[in-house]
Design a protein around this motif. Structure first.
Motif, PDB file in Angstrom:
ATOM      1  N   LEU A 102       0.826  -1.203   0.000  1.00 14.60           N
ATOM      2  CA  LEU A 102       0.000   0.000   0.000  1.00 14.60           C
ATOM      3  C   LEU A 102       0.862   1.256   0.000  1.00 14.60           C
ATOM      4  O   LEU A 102       1.944   1.272   0.594  1.00 14.60           O
ATOM      5  N   LEU A 103       0.385   2.297  -0.661  1.00  9.21           N
ATOM      6  CA  LEU A 103       1.087   3.571  -0.668  1.00  9.21           C
ATOM      7  C   LEU A 103       0.627   4.413   0.516  1.00  9.21           C
ATOM      8  O   LEU A 103      -0.518   4.315   0.963  1.00  9.21           O
ATOM      9  N   LYS A 104       1.514   5.263   1.028  1.00 11.50           N
ATOM     10  CA  LYS A 104       1.226   6.017   2.246  1.00 11.50           C
ATOM     11  C   LYS A 104       0.121   7.063   2.087  1.00 11.50           C
ATOM     12  O   LYS A 104      -0.334   7.624   3.064  1.00 11.50           O
ATOM     13  N   GLY A 105      -0.332   7.279   0.865  1.00 14.58           N
ATOM     14  CA  GLY A 105      -1.430   8.208   0.661  1.00 14.58           C
ATOM     15  C   GLY A 105      -2.788   7.599   0.996  1.00 14.58           C
ATOM     16  O   GLY A 105      -3.819   8.264   0.933  1.00 14.58           O
ATOM     17  N   ILE A 106      -2.800   6.328   1.392  1.00 13.90           N
ATOM     18  CA  ILE A 106      -4.042   5.629   1.714  1.00 13.90           C
ATOM     19  C   ILE A 106      -4.751   6.306   2.888  1.00 13.90           C
ATOM     20  O   ILE A 106      -4.108   6.867   3.778  1.00 13.90           O
ATOM     21  N   SER A 107      -6.070   6.263   2.906  1.00 12.31           N
ATOM     22  CA  SER A 107      -6.828   6.888   3.991  1.00 12.31           C
ATOM     23  C   SER A 107      -6.763   6.026   5.249  1.00 12.31           C
ATOM     24  O   SER A 107      -6.455   4.825   5.176  1.00 12.31           O
ATOM     25  N   THR A 108      -7.068   6.642   6.378  1.00 12.12           N
ATOM     26  CA  THR A 108      -7.062   5.917   7.653  1.00 12.12           C
ATOM     27  C   THR A 108      -8.030   4.743   7.610  1.00 12.12           C
ATOM     28  O   THR A 108      -7.713   3.630   8.038  1.00 12.12           O
ATOM     29  N   LYS A 109      -9.211   4.995   7.078  1.00  9.50           N
ATOM     30  CA  LYS A 109     -10.233   3.953   7.003  1.00  9.50           C
ATOM     31  C   LYS A 109      -9.751   2.775   6.158  1.00  9.50           C
ATOM     32  O   LYS A 109      -9.938   1.600   6.525  1.00  9.50           O
ATOM     33  N   GLU A 110      -9.105   3.082   5.018  1.00 10.89           N
ATOM     34  CA  GLU A 110      -8.607   2.021   4.130  1.00 10.89           C
ATOM     35  C   GLU A 110      -7.492   1.225   4.798  1.00 10.89           C
ATOM     36  O   GLU A 110      -7.420  -0.002   4.647  1.00 10.89           O
ATOM     37  N   LEU A 111      -6.623   1.917   5.533  1.00 13.51           N
ATOM     38  CA  LEU A 111      -5.520   1.237   6.207  1.00 13.51           C
ATOM     39  C   LEU A 111      -6.049   0.270   7.271  1.00 13.51           C
ATOM     40  O   LEU A 111      -5.615  -0.886   7.349  1.00 13.51           O
ATOM     41  N   VAL A 112      -6.961   0.755   8.089  1.00  8.65           N
ATOM     42  CA  VAL A 112      -7.539  -0.076   9.149  1.00  8.65           C
ATOM     43  C   VAL A 112      -8.217  -1.308   8.556  1.00  8.65           C
ATOM     44  O   VAL A 112      -8.043  -2.437   9.039  1.00  8.65           O
ATOM     45  N   GLU A 113      -8.977  -1.098   7.488  1.00  7.37           N
ATOM     46  CA  GLU A 113      -9.678  -2.205   6.836  1.00  7.37           C
ATOM     47  C   GLU A 113      -8.694  -3.182   6.199  1.00  7.37           C
ATOM     48  O   GLU A 113      -8.896  -4.401   6.224  1.00  7.37           O
ATOM     49  N   SER A 114      -7.607  -2.640   5.646  1.00  5.74           N
ATOM     50  CA  SER A 114      -6.591  -3.493   5.020  1.00  5.74           C
ATOM     51  C   SER A 114      -5.921  -4.391   6.055  1.00  5.74           C
ATOM     52  O   SER A 114      -5.660  -5.564   5.795  1.00  5.74           O
ATOM     53  N   ILE A 115      -5.639  -3.840   7.232  1.00  8.68           N
ATOM     54  CA  ILE A 115      -5.025  -4.634   8.304  1.00  8.68           C
ATOM     55  C   ILE A 115      -5.952  -5.770   8.712  1.00  8.68           C
ATOM     56  O   ILE A 115      -5.518  -6.916   8.872  1.00  8.68           O
ATOM     57  N   ARG A 116      -7.225  -5.463   8.854  1.00 12.96           N
ATOM     58  CA  ARG A 116      -8.198  -6.496   9.218  1.00 12.96           C
ATOM     59  C   ARG A 116      -8.240  -7.612   8.161  1.00 12.96           C
ATOM     60  O   ARG A 116      -8.232  -8.805   8.492  1.00 12.96           O
ATOM     61  N   LYS A 117      -8.298  -7.210   6.893  1.00 13.49           N
ATOM     62  CA  LYS A 117      -8.418  -8.185   5.811  1.00 13.49           C
ATOM     63  C   LYS A 117      -7.160  -9.050   5.685  1.00 13.49           C
ATOM     64  O   LYS A 117      -7.253 -10.273   5.514  1.00 13.49           O
ATOM     65  N   VAL A 118      -5.995  -8.408   5.768  1.00 15.67           N
ATOM     66  CA  VAL A 118      -4.738  -9.161   5.680  1.00 15.67           C
ATOM     67  C   VAL A 118      -4.623 -10.142   6.840  1.00 15.67           C
ATOM     68  O   VAL A 118      -4.186 -11.284   6.672  1.00 15.67           O
ATOM     69  N   HIS A 119      -5.034  -9.707   8.019  1.00 12.58           N
ATOM     70  CA  HIS A 119      -4.995 -10.581   9.200  1.00 12.58           C
ATOM     71  C   HIS A 119      -5.858 -11.825   8.988  1.00 12.58           C
ATOM     72  O   HIS A 119      -5.536 -12.912   9.482  1.00 12.58           O
ATOM     73  N   HIS A 120      -6.933 -11.679   8.225  1.00 15.14           N
ATOM     74  CA  HIS A 120      -7.833 -12.805   7.965  1.00 15.14           C
ATOM     75  C   HIS A 120      -7.475 -13.560   6.687  1.00 15.14           C
ATOM     76  O   HIS A 120      -8.228 -14.424   6.239  1.00 15.14           O
ATOM     77  N   GLY A 121      -6.328 -13.215   6.085  1.00  9.97           N
ATOM     78  CA  GLY A 121      -5.832 -14.002   4.956  1.00  9.97           C
ATOM     79  C   GLY A 121      -6.039 -13.444   3.567  1.00  9.97           C
ATOM     80  O   GLY A 121      -5.728 -14.106   2.574  1.00  9.97           O
ATOM     81  N   THR A 122      -6.562 -12.223   3.467  1.00  9.98           N
ATOM     82  CA  THR A 122      -6.772 -11.604   2.154  1.00  9.98           C
ATOM     83  C   THR A 122      -5.567 -10.752   1.760  1.00  9.98           C
ATOM     84  O   THR A 122      -5.019 -10.047   2.595  1.00  9.98           O
ATOM     85  N   ALA A 123      -5.147 -10.821   0.502  1.00  6.10           N
ATOM     86  CA  ALA A 123      -4.056  -9.970   0.022  1.00  6.10           C
ATOM     87  C   ALA A 123      -4.619  -8.603  -0.350  1.00  6.10           C
ATOM     88  O   ALA A 123      -5.695  -8.505  -0.937  1.00  6.10           O
ATOM     89  N   MET A 124      -3.901  -7.545   0.037  1.00  5.75           N
ATOM     90  CA  MET A 124      -4.350  -6.183  -0.255  1.00  5.75           C
ATOM     91  C   MET A 124      -3.266  -5.432  -1.012  1.00  5.75           C
ATOM     92  O   MET A 124      -2.151  -5.266  -0.515  1.00  5.75           O
ATOM     93  N   ILE A 125      -3.587  -4.994  -2.224  1.00  2.00           N
ATOM     94  CA  ILE A 125      -2.618  -4.256  -3.036  1.00  2.00           C
ATOM     95  C   ILE A 125      -3.266  -2.984  -3.562  1.00  2.00           C
ATOM     96  O   ILE A 125      -4.381  -3.013  -4.092  1.00  2.00           O
ATOM     97  N   ASN A 126      -2.578  -1.865  -3.406  1.00  2.00           N
ATOM     98  CA  ASN A 126      -3.039  -0.583  -3.919  1.00  2.00           C
ATOM     99  C   ASN A 126      -3.395  -0.712  -5.399  1.00  2.00           C
ATOM    100  O   ASN A 126      -2.715  -1.407  -6.153  1.00  2.00           O
ATOM    101  N   GLU A 127      -4.464  -0.049  -5.836  1.00  2.00           N
ATOM    102  CA  GLU A 127      -4.950  -0.189  -7.218  1.00  2.00           C
ATOM    103  C   GLU A 127      -3.876   0.106  -8.261  1.00  2.00           C
ATOM    104  O   GLU A 127      -3.729  -0.603  -9.252  1.00  2.00           O
ATOM    105  N   ASP A 128      -3.117   1.190  -8.054  1.00  2.00           N
ATOM    106  CA  ASP A 128      -2.069   1.556  -9.010  1.00  2.00           C
ATOM    107  C   ASP A 128      -1.012   0.452  -9.109  1.00  2.00           C
ATOM    108  O   ASP A 128      -0.513   0.124 -10.190  1.00  2.00           O
ATOM    109  N   ILE A 129      -0.673  -0.111  -7.955  1.00  2.00           N
ATOM    110  CA  ILE A 129       0.346  -1.155  -7.919  1.00  2.00           C
ATOM    111  C   ILE A 129      -0.202  -2.460  -8.497  1.00  2.00           C
ATOM    112  O   ILE A 129       0.501  -3.189  -9.187  1.00  2.00           O
ATOM    113  N   ALA A 130      -1.477  -2.738  -8.240  1.00  2.00           N
ATOM    114  CA  ALA A 130      -2.103  -3.964  -8.757  1.00  2.00           C
ATOM    115  C   ALA A 130      -2.011  -4.029 -10.275  1.00  2.00           C
ATOM    116  O   ALA A 130      -1.739  -5.085 -10.854  1.00  2.00           O
ATOM    117  N   SER A 131      -2.199  -2.893 -10.938  1.00  2.00           N
ATOM    118  CA  SER A 131      -2.125  -2.866 -12.401  1.00  2.00           C
ATOM    119  C   SER A 131      -0.709  -3.189 -12.873  1.00  2.00           C
ATOM    120  O   SER A 131      -0.521  -3.852 -13.892  1.00  2.00           O
TER     121      SER A 131
END
Length: 225
Positions: A102-131
């Motif tokens: 994730l890039l540091k420009g991510i919002s607080t809400k997105e970061l918190v949600e990303s931590i939750r999802k990664v903890h439960h086994g989901t991969a999280m990649i910033n949209e720009d990086i995913a492409s």
């Protein structure tokens, strides 16, 4: 409770993330450190569930640190949180087992949600990086580059070594391979070194690519007896 370790060489970033994440009832920040070496020291004291890892840090960068951690603590999830979307950093961090980039420009809400999802086994990649990742793997798929190994070289491989090759091709760490084959990690490391020498390959990445290209990952090897 999700235990989080923060790694960033900028004190302001560390403190800000610590305060921010500390407001979430389900999060516990175990430590905030400035480089990869301190990450490893911290893990030995308190093992986190998720690490927020910067890429460019002194002493040991985030890519090398990710590789070491996933080799020794495969269940720890790592999110690369950085200002850099350099292709090489992206590819290597994901190759070594990062669960998010994730890039540091991510919002607080997105970061918190990303931590939750990664903890439960989901991969999280910033949209720009995913492409970029999709483009990279597309190029790899179209590439005619193959790793050439002679039949004479493969004849020297033992049954256990073939099993290790197949598991490396499936993306397993030395620790995971040791568990599956009832071997010590030291034995797996030594065997890997012998395999690379016999096949004249540079590293486990080349070995993994060869295992996938030749279909070794899908073979079933009988126990020696």
């Amino acid at each position: 409770m999700i235990k989080i370790l923060i790694a960033d060489d900028q004190e302001l970033i560390r403190q800000s993330l610590q305060i921010l994440l500390g407001t979430e009832a389900e999060f516990e920040v175990t430590d905030a450190v400035e480089n990869g070496k301190e990450v490893i020291r911290s893990i030995r004291k308190v093992k986190p569930d998720v690490i927020l890892m910067d890429i460019r840090m002194p002493e040991m960068d985030g890519v090398v640190c990710t590789q070491i951690i996933k080799e020794n603590y495969p269940d720890i999830k790592i999110i690369i949180l950085t200002t850099f979307d350099d292709d090489e950093y992206v590819f290597n961090a994901l190759k070594y087992g990062a669960s998010g980039y994730l890039l540091k420009g991510i919002s607080t809400k997105e970061l918190v949600e990303s931590i939750r999802k990664v903890h439960h086994g989901t991969a999280m990649i910033n949209e720009d990086i995913a492409s970029k990742v999709v483009k990279l793997f597309s190029q790899m798929a179209k590439s005619n580059l193959t790793i050439q190994i002679s039949e004479q070289q493969t004849e020297e491989l033992k049954n256990t070594e073939w099993k290790i090759i197949a598991l490396i091709g499936s993306g397993l760490s030395n620790k995971e391979i040791a568990g599956k084959l009832c071997l010590s990690e030291g034995t797996v490391r030594n065997s890997l070194s012998n395999i690379l020498s016999k096949l004249d390959l540079r590293d486990r990445t080349q070995l993994a690519i060869w295992a996938v290209q030749t279909g070794v990952v899908n073979k079933v090897f009988e126990d020696e007896g």
